[in-house]
Design an enzyme around this catalytic site. Sequence first.
Site, PDB file in Angstrom:
ATOM      1  N   GLY A 266       0.806  -1.228   0.000  1.00 44.50           N
ATOM      2  CA  GLY A 266       0.000   0.000   0.000  1.00 44.50           C
ATOM      3  C   GLY A 266       0.832   1.267   0.000  1.00 44.50           C
ATOM      4  O   GLY A 266       2.056   1.239   0.097  1.00 44.50           O
TER       5      GLY A 266
ATOM      6  N   GLY B 157       2.524   3.631   1.532  1.00 44.58           N
ATOM      7  CA  GLY B 157       3.075   3.808   2.872  1.00 44.58           C
ATOM      8  C   GLY B 157       3.664   5.190   3.069  1.00 44.58           C
ATOM      9  O   GLY B 157       3.816   5.665   4.195  1.00 44.58           O
TER      10      GLY B 157
ATOM     11  N   LYS C 238       4.510  12.422  -2.166  1.00 40.21           N
ATOM     12  CA  LYS C 238       5.381  11.347  -1.685  1.00 40.21           C
ATOM     13  C   LYS C 238       6.242  11.906  -0.560  1.00 40.21           C
ATOM     14  O   LYS C 238       6.991  12.861  -0.764  1.00 40.21           O
ATOM     15  CB  LYS C 238       6.260  10.833  -2.833  1.00 40.21           C
ATOM     16  CG  LYS C 238       7.113   9.619  -2.440  1.00 40.21           C
ATOM     17  CD  LYS C 238       7.662   8.936  -3.661  1.00 40.21           C
ATOM     18  CE  LYS C 238       8.634   7.821  -3.302  1.00 40.21           C
ATOM     19  NZ  LYS C 238       9.138   7.143  -4.508  1.00 40.21           N
TER      20      LYS C 238
ATOM     21  N   ASP D 229       8.420   5.537   8.391  1.00 42.23           N
ATOM     22  CA  ASP D 229       7.952   6.851   8.868  1.00 42.23           C
ATOM     23  C   ASP D 229       7.105   7.644   7.869  1.00 42.23           C
ATOM     24  O   ASP D 229       6.642   8.732   8.186  1.00 42.23           O
ATOM     25  CB  ASP D 229       9.165   7.692   9.288  1.00 42.23           C
ATOM     26  CG  ASP D 229      10.158   7.879   8.145  1.00 42.23           C
ATOM     27  OD1 ASP D 229       9.858   7.463   7.001  1.00 42.23           O
ATOM     28  OD2 ASP D 229      11.250   8.435   8.397  1.00 42.23           O
ATOM     29  N   GLY D 230       6.950   7.136   6.649  1.00 45.77           N
ATOM     30  CA  GLY D 230       6.134   7.861   5.671  1.00 45.77           C
ATOM     31  C   GLY D 230       6.835   9.073   5.076  1.00 45.77           C
ATOM     32  O   GLY D 230       6.218   9.852   4.342  1.00 45.77           O
TER      33      GLY D 230
ATOM     34  N   ARG E 146      -1.410   0.140  -9.683  1.00 48.75           N
ATOM     35  CA  ARG E 146      -0.286  -0.784  -9.904  1.00 48.75           C
ATOM     36  C   ARG E 146      -0.803  -2.209 -10.088  1.00 48.75           C
ATOM     37  O   ARG E 146      -1.929  -2.524  -9.671  1.00 48.75           O
ATOM     38  CB  ARG E 146       0.637  -0.741  -8.675  1.00 48.75           C
ATOM     39  CG  ARG E 146       1.157   0.655  -8.376  1.00 48.75           C
ATOM     40  CD  ARG E 146       1.256   0.896  -6.865  1.00 48.75           C
ATOM     41  NE  ARG E 146       1.569   2.295  -6.581  1.00 48.75           N
ATOM     42  CZ  ARG E 146       2.802   2.783  -6.532  1.00 48.75           C
ATOM     43  NH1 ARG E 146       3.837   1.979  -6.681  1.00 48.75           N
ATOM     44  NH2 ARG E 146       3.011   4.062  -6.306  1.00 48.75           N
TER      45      ARG E 146
ATOM     46  N   ASP F  51       4.518  -4.257  -7.181  1.00 45.88           N
ATOM     47  CA  ASP F  51       3.876  -3.056  -6.641  1.00 45.88           C
ATOM     48  C   ASP F  51       4.465  -1.793  -7.266  1.00 45.88           C
ATOM     49  O   ASP F  51       3.927  -0.706  -7.100  1.00 45.88           O
ATOM     50  CB  ASP F  51       4.029  -3.000  -5.112  1.00 45.88           C
ATOM     51  CG  ASP F  51       5.473  -3.170  -4.666  1.00 45.88           C
ATOM     52  OD1 ASP F  51       6.064  -4.218  -4.978  1.00 45.88           O
ATOM     53  OD2 ASP F  51       6.018  -2.256  -4.025  1.00 45.88           O
ATOM     54  N   ASN F  52       5.547  -1.960  -8.014  1.00 43.58           N
ATOM     55  CA  ASN F  52       6.139  -0.808  -8.691  1.00 43.58           C
ATOM     56  C   ASN F  52       5.905  -0.861 -10.200  1.00 43.58           C
ATOM     57  O   ASN F  52       6.653  -0.268 -10.973  1.00 43.58           O
ATOM     58  CB  ASN F  52       7.640  -0.736  -8.403  1.00 43.58           C
ATOM     59  CG  ASN F  52       7.927  -0.395  -6.944  1.00 43.58           C
ATOM     60  OD1 ASN F  52       7.079   0.199  -6.272  1.00 43.58           O
ATOM     61  ND2 ASN F  52       9.085  -0.758  -6.457  1.00 43.58           N
TER      62      ASN F  52
ATOM     63  N   ASP G 205       7.740   4.980  -9.427  1.00 42.55           N
ATOM     64  CA  ASP G 205       8.517   4.754  -8.206  1.00 42.55           C
ATOM     65  C   ASP G 205      10.019   4.785  -8.464  1.00 42.55           C
ATOM     66  O   ASP G 205      10.687   3.747  -8.543  1.00 42.55           O
ATOM     67  CB  ASP G 205       8.116   3.440  -7.514  1.00 42.55           C
ATOM     68  CG  ASP G 205       6.898   3.650  -6.624  1.00 42.55           C
ATOM     69  OD1 ASP G 205       6.257   4.712  -6.743  1.00 42.55           O
ATOM     70  OD2 ASP G 205       6.594   2.771  -5.809  1.00 42.55           O
TER      71      ASP G 205
END
Length: 518
Positions: A99, A101, A122, A134-135, A199, A270-271, A280
């Site tokens: 997900g 993140g 992002k 930590d995002g 994705r 996922d990319n 990404d």
Amino acid sequence: MLQFDNRFLRELPGDPERRNEPRQVFGACWSPVDPTPVAAPRLLAYSREVAAALDLDEAAMQTPEMVAALAGNALLPGMVTYASCYGGHQFGQWAGQLGDGRAILLGEVINRRQQRFELQLKGAGPTPYSRRADGRAVLRSSIREFLCSEAMHHLGVPTTRALSLVGTGESVVRDMFYDGHPVAEPGAVVCRVAPSFTRFGHFELLAARGERGLLQRLVDFTIARDFPTLHSDPEQGGLGLWFSEICERTARLMVHWMRVGFVHGVMNTDNMSILGLTIDYGPYGWVDNFDPGWTPNTTDASSRRYCFARQPAIARWNLERLADALARLVPRTDELAAALERYDEIYAAEFCAAFAGKLGLRAWRHDDAELLEDLFELMRQAEIDMTEFFRSLARLDIEQPHLDVVLGACYRDDLRQRYSTGLTRWLARYAARLRQDGEAVATRTARMNAANPRFVLRNYLAQQAIDHAEQGDTQMIHHLLEVLRRPYDEQAGREAFSAKRPDWARHRAGCSMLSCSS
Ligand code: AMP
Ligand code: MG
């Protein structure tokens, strides 16, 4: 003013929970989440082309309201913030839920030409998908994403775009090589823009969890919103055709990467973009000395799963994983298998067309494969710079081919000497092949210069821009952005930006070695 029309939120189910803590999210495609404000946002750079696509002029980009929105400190009217739910195969293994993140969507903008763009921050703070992280994003990786998105676009490579680069005025702690040396680095937020950030992993996760109804809804939604031409033709609405279109776009994308010497570095499912966009930008890199086995990603250094030459095969593997997911929705899977074969066909045909362009051939002939293979082998052995070599090849006099024109592409004197006979022979063969085409020099040169960039975002150039920016000087970011707008043009006075990798950069972190920890 930006006009929002948030279809993803409206048409797909969201997570009823608002708890912003790491957790599994079921039965939903997205979770509502607020960006976490930052201390002192500063607009460091923006792309005027992306701004223009959103109908934003220079003044609109600089308003305090806009800068606050691009930092995640405030919302503009119509913005709604959320993170999307996806899974993925990482390094060949099913990884479950991943997900967004550290990406937070701001909604979908419709411009004056009725084009739709998702906006995404992002590095704007944690989401339910952040797991243990930590995002946030550091300035160095944000500069790399910002510049490379735009460079790729101008090279003609499908990609997500970057609207802005904002410094947060906060630091972010990263252990760059996971070796127990955490360092506080400046943080940043990039605003990314694409028609869709969906994705492969969005579909895989629903399939893996057996959420078949939601998988069908997401497929229907994606075809309707992101593939309107397929959708509007009732004859062409089927899942098989849609998957075939994804295979075709992915094949074309791989050819572009091989053509310009781009190595993504983390081709996990996922990319992988459903639209066949480069997505990404992490530990990516540009091939300097031609090396099929090269990967910039230190995390992948031992297995080299995602090295330069393997990218087309990995994309095929990733498409197979998407096919596995979609197979849950169709009684017969022969259409999916046919689409995968289409990937191979399109890739082969487009690869030949692209390299015919790079070599300046009028059309690709069967026996040209051997000529190209022999060249690749020579370039690898002699450690020849890919970008410089192909660009200089257009200057070869095919009546009297001489080694001189390509010597500038060699990195090492000893190898230049050792392979000079081999190179001379190859150039003679190549010149003879071109003479058979009997084309005007200008025609051939124009074809070659349109396929062989003069300027790419060389790893060391990005690193220099980062070094300066970390000292507070962002000029080089602006210079690079400017030069990379016209990568196929000779740009007088800007030769320094096309210089091949200097010795100091050969083994420097950030130039040839990167990690996922960005
Ligand atoms: P990547 O392979 O870098 O695209 O990331 C894989 C997964 O890790 C995705 O779900 C990302 O959102 C998540 N991720 C990567 N970096 C961070 C971070 N700093 N904070 C939260 N999640 C992250
Ligand atoms: Mg990712």
